[in-house]
Write an enzyme that holds these catalytic residues in place. Structure first.
Site, mmCIF file in Angstrom:
data_model
loop_
_atom_site.group_PDB
_atom_site.id
_atom_site.type_symbol
_atom_site.label_atom_id
_atom_site.label_comp_id
_atom_site.label_asym_id
_atom_site.label_seq_id
_atom_site.Cartn_x
_atom_site.Cartn_y
_atom_site.Cartn_z
ATOM 1 C CG ASP A 197 39.170 51.686 31.895
ATOM 2 O OD1 ASP A 197 38.156 51.093 32.278
ATOM 3 O OD2 ASP A 197 40.265 51.121 31.709
ATOM 4 C CG HIS A 277 37.764 48.111 30.838
ATOM 5 N ND1 HIS A 277 38.184 48.489 32.091
ATOM 6 C CD2 HIS A 277 38.042 46.788 30.736
ATOM 7 C CE1 HIS A 277 38.722 47.445 32.717
ATOM 8 N NE2 HIS A 277 38.633 46.398 31.926
ATOM 9 C CG ASP A 340 40.988 44.822 29.381
ATOM 10 O OD1 ASP A 340 40.569 45.549 28.462
ATOM 11 O OD2 ASP A 340 41.286 45.268 30.505
ATOM 12 C CD GLU A 341 39.835 43.330 33.928
ATOM 13 O OE1 GLU A 341 40.131 42.820 35.008
ATOM 14 O OE2 GLU A 341 39.955 44.546 33.692
#
Ligand code: ACM
Ligand code: ZN
Length: 546
Positions: A197, A277, A340-341
């Site tokens: 991450d 990330h 994600d994100e």
């Protein structure tokens, strides 16, 4: 085979008495509750004289497992024999008469003289042993009283997962193994290992050593919750601890953990985040970003604006090299690629990303995200594996063979199931175990927010009732996620995940019509001494429930 049939017939005759003397279900510490269970007040007495009759050599690893348990807990092991003993009691382990491919199912039938375990696969036998362990007394004794039971068991879902974020905080190899032990105790079969991450890269990649030597460390960590300026930037008032924080798993560590999990019928699902990330990776290799850097591994929580550049072919070569090493380490079918994100600001300003959008006729940055994931999927598929990603991978179109993990509620999961893609449900409510479990936050360790109490986890149904049979088929199961921004120690991992993990195990294993929260709490209270014996730092709110 005839001999086994005869034994089973004798056994069935003997359990008629068991069924007749059945007492209410409340008094056995079984979690997850088996599909079908009856018991009596009679007991089987296990001692060092008890024999294990082994009908298939293939089951030897599980016999060794249970013998190790007996030795550690009672100080003796049982002799294994190939023929039925003429006297004394025994445990008979056999396969069913016909094979139906139900490798996780088992039957465990205990009368006063015999313990019969029937399983088609080693996983089924392992689960039978987990069930047996739950009804063994905790005290050491030369004569172990085991209640007579009649259990027929099978899981509700094929994907029964728990996740652990080892990037935001690092947990040692032994702590990860302990976590796997807990999963095994409750018959989970997937360990989702969040290895990468913005705040730390935790897996050794031989071709790119800077990933761990630079990306594996952050120079310090924010203290408590971040304070923000009106424009969304972090405030100068934020406090940092000034202490370098790092750690990673060598490939040998990974192999050891994967083998350990495999011995407990748990598949390890590695997560390698992309395209977002990814700041820890970019701190080590800034040439794969849009701007070229330089970057530092994130020292606060949240999501970095800097992500992999989707316009550079070198980014894909870099990720393919990483995935090649990852796929060699993890034998499971799926590789989790995050998805994600991913903030799109850098892509919007990047000439290379914009050129890609134009050349590939993608229209938007969402289209570019879909291009990114589909290109990675093609590579992963070419190596015989499948990708799974968070529900943002729906944006711009789902890659053709991708499975989806639904975290922003269940909408993404439903949409993917309707599109005939495999789905794992993991909605924030109630599957984020980093959220508070009690209303009185003053009595809880600082958490990210939210509120997912034990009863909400227990009540969860991963298959929305309005899906038709054809759509429901694509719901493989569910999992809970343990994100660790605010979880700094393994004791706190235990506190946040136990006993919610126990409640989720029943969601995933027990038939819906057999579930009952009050009964679960009674069994949980009976099971708690086993957790105490293991030294688990579980949350104790349930103890005051009636
Ligand atoms: C997630 O919680 N960002 C999957
Ligand atoms: Zn770019």
């Amino acid at each position: 085979m005839k001999r086994i049939l005869f034994i089973v017939a004798c056994f069935l005759f003997s359990i008629v008495g068991v069924a007749q003397k059945q007492t209410p279900l409340k008094s056995l510490p079984l979690i997850p509750l088996p599909k079908d269970v009856k018991w009596s007040n009679d007991h089987f007495i296990l001692s060092s004289q008890t024999k294990i009759v082994l009908m298939s050599d293939a089951f030897k690893p599980e016999v060794d497992y249970i013998n190790n348990y007996f030795k550690a807990n009672y100080g003796f092991e049982l002799a294994t024999v190939l023929v039925l003993p003429s006297d004394g009691n025994y445990i008979l382990i056999s396969r069913p008469d016909f094979e139906a491919g139900w490798l996780e199912n088992y039957e465990l039938n205990i009368n006063q003289n015999q313990i019969f375990i029937v399983a088609e696969g080693n996983a089924g036998l392992f689960y039978a042993i987990q069930t047996l362990q739950q009804i063994l007394p905790l005290e050491k004794s030369p004569e172990i009283k085991i209640p007579c039971v009649q259990i027929k068991d099978a899981p509700r879902y094929k994907w029964r997962g728990m996740h652990l974020d080892c990037s935001r905080h690092f947990f040692t190899k032994d702590e990860v193994k302990k976590y796997i032990d807990y999963l095994a105790m409750y018959k989970f079969n997937v360990f989702h290992w969040h290895l990468v991450d913005d705040q730390g890269w935790r897996i050794e990649i031989k071709k790119y050593p800077l990933l761990t030597s630079i990306g594996g460390t952050r120079k310090e960590t924010i203290i408590g919750k971040a304070v923000w300026n009106k424009d969304g930037t972090p405030s100068k008032d934020n406090k940092y601890d000034g202490i370098a924080y790092g750690g990673f798993y060598t490939q040998n560590d990974i192999k050891e953990i994967v083998a350990y999990a495999q011995s407990k019928y748990i598949t390890v699902l590695p997560e390698i985040e992309m395209p977002g990330h990814s700041l820890a990776a970019l701190a080590a290799y800034p040439q794969f970003s849009c701007t070229g850097g330089s970057f530092e591994t994130f020292t606060r929580w949240g999501v970095s604006d800097d992500v992999y550049c989707a316009g550079r072919d070198e980014t894909f070569s870099f990720l393919e090299d990483i995935l090649t090493e990852v796929m060699e380490l993890f034998p499971g079918k799926y590789i989790h690629i995050g998805g994600d994100e991913c903030l799109k600001d850098r892509w919007k300003a990047c000439p290379k990303c914009q050129q890609r959008i134009s050349v590939e006729k993608l229209k938007t940055e969402e289209g570019l995200q879909s291009y990114f994931i589909t290109r990675i999927e093609k590579f992963v598929n070419s190596r015989g594996k499948q990708i799974i990603g968070w529900d943002e991978i729906l944006e711009g179109g789902l890659a053709p063979n991708a499975a989806l993990m639904s975290w922003r509620g269940v909408k993404g999961g439903i949409e993917a199931a309707k599109q005939k893609h495999n789905v794992v449900m993991s909605p924030g409510k109630p599957c984020y175990f980093d959220h508070y479990q009690s209303k009185d936050k003053t009595k809880e360790p600082l958490a990210i927010g939210g509120f997912n109490p034990l009863d909400s986890v227990y009540a969860y149904n991963p298959t929305p009732t309005f899906l038709n049979a054809g759509e429901s088929e694509f719901i493989m199961g569910a999992q809970a996620n343990v994100w660790t921004e605010y979880i700094t120690s393994f004791a706190q991992v235990e506190y946040m995940s136990m006993p919610r993990m126990a409640a989720l195990s029943e969601v995933l294993w027990t038939p819906t019509e057999k579930k009952n929260y009050k009964d679960f709490i009674i069994r949980l209270k009976l099971h708690a001494p086993a957790l105490d014996k293991l030294g688990v730092n579980y949350a104790k709110h349930f103890k005051s429930l009636k």
